[in-house]
Write a protein that holds these residues in place. Sequence first.
Motif: not given
Length: 189
Positions: A41-67
Amino acid sequence: SAVIALVADCRFTVDARAALVFAIGQLLSMLENWAELEQMLDIFVTRMEEPIAKLLAAMPPEPAGSRAAKTTPDSKAPPDLKLYIAAVSSVYNMPPRAEHLPAPDHHPVLAVVDKHFPVIERVCLHNTQYEDLMEQVCLAFAYILGFSREYAAASPVFVRMMRVMAKCCEYHPQPFYMGLVRQVVGVFA
């Protein structure tokens, strides 16, 4: 490994990819050896992080919250984020452990959630504006905690899961957060 690559392949519909995610989870749930299940399961979840890498990299350091505002054309969460959460919660409804096996000291799914929690938390806190994703996260957490109830309260990730859901609810209150709380109370009642 080849099947996991198909899940990440954007040429397939998100529904077909989700079906593969849950098929993989059901296969893993049949493993009697919980150490092996945790590793796979760890291998599977790790592999599933690859497609979201660009999305994660584009996120600001702090969440926008309610905005935070929806940025997708259909106002739904990016499919790869939903597939990632599906992978995290794909192992459920595990058969009872055989009596001849030694009792484990932790649940394999909770251990994988704990290991990947920084990514899970980031996905959640930066995407609370997407009701479809957050409802899925609440259902995923409810399934995980429900199917690991003997281990959940003692798991270090349990409180972290509840805290991040409380923060998400603070950003964008929705009824499914209260549904998660009700289900968690029911698990431990």
